[in-house]
Design an enzyme around this catalytic site. Sequence first.
Site, PDB file in Angstrom:
ATOM      1  N   GLY A 182       0.908  -1.669  -0.408  1.00  0.00           N
ATOM      2  CA  GLY A 182       0.402  -0.082  -0.051  1.00  0.00           C
ATOM      3  C   GLY A 182       0.525   1.093   0.241  1.00  0.00           C
ATOM      4  O   GLY A 182       1.232   1.623   0.628  1.00  0.00           O
ATOM      5  N   ALA A 183       1.758   1.402  -1.080  1.00  0.00           N
ATOM      6  CA  ALA A 183       2.463   2.348  -1.303  1.00  0.00           C
ATOM      7  C   ALA A 183       2.225   3.795  -2.539  1.00  0.00           C
ATOM      8  O   ALA A 183       2.802   4.083  -2.330  1.00  0.00           O
ATOM      9  CB  ALA A 183       3.927   2.078  -1.365  1.00  0.00           C
ATOM     10  N   THR A 184       1.346   3.409  -2.313  1.00  0.00           N
ATOM     11  CA  THR A 184       0.376   3.633  -3.676  1.00  0.00           C
ATOM     12  C   THR A 184       0.469   5.881  -3.058  1.00  0.00           C
ATOM     13  O   THR A 184      -0.293   6.379  -4.301  1.00  0.00           O
ATOM     14  CB  THR A 184      -0.532   3.349  -4.476  1.00  0.00           C
ATOM     15  OG1 THR A 184      -1.883   3.687  -3.065  1.00  0.00           O
ATOM     16  CG2 THR A 184       0.003   2.604  -5.302  1.00  0.00           C
ATOM     17  N   ARG A 186      -2.351  -1.833  -5.654  1.00  0.00           N
ATOM     18  CA  ARG A 186      -2.636  -1.445  -6.892  1.00  0.00           C
ATOM     19  C   ARG A 186      -3.371  -0.261  -8.333  1.00  0.00           C
ATOM     20  O   ARG A 186      -3.742  -0.850  -9.226  1.00  0.00           O
ATOM     21  CB  ARG A 186      -4.909  -1.829  -6.823  1.00  0.00           C
ATOM     22  CG  ARG A 186      -5.250  -3.227  -6.177  1.00  0.00           C
ATOM     23  CD  ARG A 186      -6.668  -2.973  -5.217  1.00  0.00           C
ATOM     24  NE  ARG A 186      -6.468  -1.394  -4.729  1.00  0.00           N
ATOM     25  CZ  ARG A 186      -7.562  -1.741  -4.195  1.00  0.00           C
ATOM     26  NH1 ARG A 186      -8.852  -1.991  -3.760  1.00  0.00           N
ATOM     27  NH2 ARG A 186      -7.621  -0.452  -2.989  1.00  0.00           N
ATOM     28  N   TYR A 235     -14.666  -2.917  10.891  1.00  0.00           N
ATOM     29  CA  TYR A 235     -13.337  -2.061  10.781  1.00  0.00           C
ATOM     30  C   TYR A 235     -12.434  -2.840  12.277  1.00  0.00           C
ATOM     31  O   TYR A 235     -11.169  -3.086  12.065  1.00  0.00           O
ATOM     32  CB  TYR A 235     -13.371  -0.610  10.181  1.00  0.00           C
ATOM     33  CG  TYR A 235     -11.839  -0.024  10.134  1.00  0.00           C
ATOM     34  CD1 TYR A 235     -10.507  -0.292   9.649  1.00  0.00           C
ATOM     35  CD2 TYR A 235     -11.186   0.721  10.922  1.00  0.00           C
ATOM     36  CE1 TYR A 235      -9.166   0.265   9.529  1.00  0.00           C
ATOM     37  CE2 TYR A 235      -9.947   1.158  11.456  1.00  0.00           C
ATOM     38  CZ  TYR A 235      -9.071   0.702   9.967  1.00  0.00           C
ATOM     39  OH  TYR A 235      -7.997   1.621  10.010  1.00  0.00           O
ATOM     40  N   PRO A 237      -2.564   4.007  14.495  1.00  0.00           N
ATOM     41  CA  PRO A 237      -2.292   5.042  15.121  1.00  0.00           C
ATOM     42  C   PRO A 237      -3.729   5.454  15.061  1.00  0.00           C
ATOM     43  O   PRO A 237      -5.377   4.740  14.672  1.00  0.00           O
ATOM     44  CB  PRO A 237      -2.124   5.418  13.428  1.00  0.00           C
ATOM     45  CG  PRO A 237      -1.501   4.616  12.698  1.00  0.00           C
ATOM     46  CD  PRO A 237      -2.121   2.865  13.773  1.00  0.00           C
ATOM     47  N   GLY A 238      -3.987   6.626  16.158  1.00  0.00           N
ATOM     48  CA  GLY A 238      -5.375   7.669  15.635  1.00  0.00           C
ATOM     49  C   GLY A 238      -5.772   8.233  14.327  1.00  0.00           C
ATOM     50  O   GLY A 238      -4.694   7.877  13.509  1.00  0.00           O
ATOM     51  N   VAL A 294      -5.154   9.758  11.089  1.00  0.00           N
ATOM     52  CA  VAL A 294      -4.429  10.458  10.666  1.00  0.00           C
ATOM     53  C   VAL A 294      -5.273  11.071   8.983  1.00  0.00           C
ATOM     54  O   VAL A 294      -5.889  10.249   8.300  1.00  0.00           O
ATOM     55  CB  VAL A 294      -3.124   9.767  10.127  1.00  0.00           C
ATOM     56  CG1 VAL A 294      -1.746   9.918   9.231  1.00  0.00           C
ATOM     57  CG2 VAL A 294      -2.792   8.115  11.410  1.00  0.00           C
ATOM     58  N   PHE A 318      -7.277   7.765   3.820  1.00  0.00           N
ATOM     59  CA  PHE A 318      -8.109   6.774   4.589  1.00  0.00           C
ATOM     60  C   PHE A 318      -9.724   7.250   4.826  1.00  0.00           C
ATOM     61  O   PHE A 318     -10.361   6.330   4.060  1.00  0.00           O
ATOM     62  CB  PHE A 318      -7.595   6.929   6.342  1.00  0.00           C
ATOM     63  CG  PHE A 318      -8.665   5.748   6.606  1.00  0.00           C
ATOM     64  CD1 PHE A 318      -8.241   4.221   7.018  1.00  0.00           C
ATOM     65  CD2 PHE A 318      -9.321   6.905   8.011  1.00  0.00           C
ATOM     66  CE1 PHE A 318      -8.997   3.664   7.811  1.00  0.00           C
ATOM     67  CE2 PHE A 318      -9.942   5.258   8.088  1.00  0.00           C
ATOM     68  CZ  PHE A 318      -9.854   4.133   8.525  1.00  0.00           C
TER      69      PHE A 318
HETATM   70  P1  NDP Z   1      -4.547   5.016   2.419  1.00  0.00           P
HETATM   71  O1  NDP Z   1      -6.209   5.466   1.449  1.00  0.00           O
HETATM   72  O2  NDP Z   1      -3.898   6.569   1.988  1.00  0.00           O
HETATM   73  O3  NDP Z   1      -3.699   3.810   1.607  1.00  0.00           O
HETATM   74  C1  NDP Z   1      -4.361   2.771   2.205  1.00  0.00           C
HETATM   75  C2  NDP Z   1      -2.984   2.175   0.793  1.00  0.00           C
HETATM   76  O4  NDP Z   1      -3.453   0.825   0.728  1.00  0.00           O
HETATM   77  C3  NDP Z   1      -3.032   2.407  -0.419  1.00  0.00           C
HETATM   78  O5  NDP Z   1      -1.701   2.163  -0.538  1.00  0.00           O
HETATM   79  C4  NDP Z   1      -4.051   1.404  -0.861  1.00  0.00           C
HETATM   80  O6  NDP Z   1      -3.384   1.153  -2.590  1.00  0.00           O
HETATM   81  C5  NDP Z   1      -3.083   0.483  -0.260  1.00  0.00           C
HETATM   82  N1  NDP Z   1      -4.590  -1.053  -0.892  1.00  0.00           N
HETATM   83  C6  NDP Z   1      -5.685  -1.375  -0.144  1.00  0.00           C
HETATM   84  N2  NDP Z   1      -6.275  -2.368  -0.513  1.00  0.00           N
HETATM   85  C7  NDP Z   1      -5.523  -2.808  -1.410  1.00  0.00           C
HETATM   86  C8  NDP Z   1      -5.293  -3.787  -1.644  1.00  0.00           C
HETATM   87  N3  NDP Z   1      -6.572  -5.048  -1.390  1.00  0.00           N
HETATM   88  N4  NDP Z   1      -3.966  -4.966  -2.426  1.00  0.00           N
HETATM   89  C9  NDP Z   1      -3.159  -3.976  -1.851  1.00  0.00           C
HETATM   90  N5  NDP Z   1      -2.617  -2.994  -1.830  1.00  0.00           N
HETATM   91  C10 NDP Z   1      -4.266  -2.783  -0.673  1.00  0.00           C
HETATM   92  O7  NDP Z   1      -4.805   5.175   3.549  1.00  0.00           O
HETATM   93  P2  NDP Z   1      -3.688   5.589   5.046  1.00  0.00           P
HETATM   94  O8  NDP Z   1      -2.083   5.706   4.292  1.00  0.00           O
HETATM   95  O9  NDP Z   1      -4.168   5.781   5.959  1.00  0.00           O
HETATM   96  O10 NDP Z   1      -4.366   3.935   5.560  1.00  0.00           O
HETATM   97  C11 NDP Z   1      -2.531   2.531   5.590  1.00  0.00           C
HETATM   98  C12 NDP Z   1      -3.168   2.001   6.539  1.00  0.00           C
HETATM   99  O11 NDP Z   1      -3.306   3.065   7.441  1.00  0.00           O
HETATM  100  C13 NDP Z   1      -4.243   1.236   6.725  1.00  0.00           C
HETATM  101  O12 NDP Z   1      -4.118  -0.573   7.088  1.00  0.00           O
HETATM  102  C14 NDP Z   1      -5.293   1.512   8.110  1.00  0.00           C
HETATM  103  O13 NDP Z   1      -6.555   0.601   8.306  1.00  0.00           O
HETATM  104  C15 NDP Z   1      -4.027   1.789   8.715  1.00  0.00           C
HETATM  105  N6  NDP Z   1      -4.779   2.947   9.473  1.00  0.00           N
HETATM  106  C16 NDP Z   1      -5.248   4.360   9.194  1.00  0.00           C
HETATM  107  C17 NDP Z   1      -5.296   5.217   9.694  1.00  0.00           C
HETATM  108  C18 NDP Z   1      -5.953   7.319   9.645  1.00  0.00           C
HETATM  109  O14 NDP Z   1      -6.375   7.676  10.335  1.00  0.00           O
HETATM  110  N7  NDP Z   1      -5.555   7.096   8.166  1.00  0.00           N
HETATM  111  C19 NDP Z   1      -5.251   5.108  11.538  1.00  0.00           C
HETATM  112  C20 NDP Z   1      -5.061   4.009  11.758  1.00  0.00           C
HETATM  113  C21 NDP Z   1      -4.371   3.087  11.205  1.00  0.00           C
HETATM  114  P3  NDP Z   1      -3.879   1.009  -4.194  1.00  0.00           P
HETATM  115  O15 NDP Z   1      -5.399   1.650  -4.064  1.00  0.00           O
HETATM  116  O16 NDP Z   1      -3.727   1.741  -5.066  1.00  0.00           O
HETATM  117  O17 NDP Z   1      -4.039  -0.534  -3.799  1.00  0.00           O
HETATM  118  C1  8X3 Z   2      -8.333   5.002  12.143  1.00  0.00           C
HETATM  119  C2  8X3 Z   2      -8.687   5.523  12.709  1.00  0.00           C
HETATM  120  O1  8X3 Z   2      -9.792   6.855  15.154  1.00  0.00           O
HETATM  121  O2  8X3 Z   2      -9.774   7.047  12.391  1.00  0.00           O
HETATM  122  O3  8X3 Z   2      -7.559   3.685  11.942  1.00  0.00           O
HETATM  123  O4  8X3 Z   2     -10.901   5.537  13.071  1.00  0.00           O
HETATM  124  S1  8X3 Z   2     -10.080   6.663  13.418  1.00  0.00           S
END
Ligand code: NDP
Ligand code: 8X3
Length: 252
Positions: A10-12, A35, A153, A183-184, A186, A190
Amino acid sequence: MTTNIALITGATSGIGKATAIHLAKAGYNLIICGRRSDRLITVSDELSAIGAKVLVKVVDLRNKIDVETFISSLPPEWKKIDVLVNNAGLAAGLSSFADGDLEDWDEMIDTNIKGLLYISRQIMPLMVENSKGHIINIGSIAGKEIYPNGNVYCGTKHAVDALTKSMRRELAEYNIRVTGIHPGAVETEFSLVRFKGDVERASKVYEGFENLVADDIAEAIVWCISRPSHVNINDLVIMPTAQPAAGFILRK
Ligand code: NDP
Ligand code: 8X3
C-alpha cells in the site's frame, strides 16, 4: 556492504508512501506494491530521485495466488527482505451492524486480515532463512478500542493486533522483530476511501483539530527499525493530542 531492502504494501498513498520516502532517505532499497499502477510509477520516480533502487509490483493483496507469484518471482537479489511493512488496508463504510454492507465487510476482512496474512506467509520463510528481519504491522487505535459504527473495521484491526503478538511470539527464535504501530486519525486518503469518494464528508473528519500526518507515522516506523538489533519495540499507539480516545476528538 549490501543495502537493506524494505517491502511496503500500500505504498501508493498515505502512510505507505510516506514510509517509502523516509526509508529511501534512510538508505533502503524498496519493493513497493499496491493496485494503482500510475501511482506506483510516480512514487517509484520519487524514490529513485532520492537514490533508492526500486522494484514496483501492481498487486491486489486479496488475491493469494498473485501474492504468492509476486514473491516467488522476485529476482534473488531482491529476496533478502530486511523489513516488511504491512500497511495496506482500509475502512469501508461507517454503519451499524444492522445496516452494514456485506461487500464492505468482505473487503475489509479480505484486505486487512487475509491480505496481511498472505504476504506475511510468503516473506516469513525468507526472513527465517536469513535469520533476521523486522515486520511492522500497521494496526490502529481501532485495534485497541472500539467506536460507534466502527464494528467490522475495529474487528479487523483487533485481529491485526492479535496476529502481531502471535508473530512476535513465534518469530523471536529466528531473530525476527515484530512491531505493531497503532495510529489514531491520520489525514490520508483513508476517509475518502471509507466514504467512497465523498470529499466533503471525508474532509469533515479532519476539521477543527490538528490530526496526525503520514510523516508522523513514517518517522516512528524508521525509529523502530533503526533501534539496535537486541531492541524490539513491541507496540506503539500514536494519537493526535486532540484525540485522547478512539472516536473522541476535541474540535475547536
Ligand atoms: P490510504 O487510503 O491513503 O492508503 C491505503 C493504501 O492501501 C493504499 O496505498 C492502497 O493502494 C492500499 N491498498 C488498499 N487495498 C489494497 C489491496 N487490496 N491490495 C493492495 N493494496 C491495497 O490510507 P492510509 O495511508 O491512512 O492507510 C494505511 C494503513 O493505515 C491502513 O492499514 C489503515 O487501516 C491504517 N490506519 C490509518 C489511519 C488513518 O487515520 N488514516 C489510522 C490508523 C490506521 P491501492 O488503492 O493503490 O491499492
Ligand atoms: C483509523 C483510526 O480513529 O480514524 O484506523 O478511526 S480512526
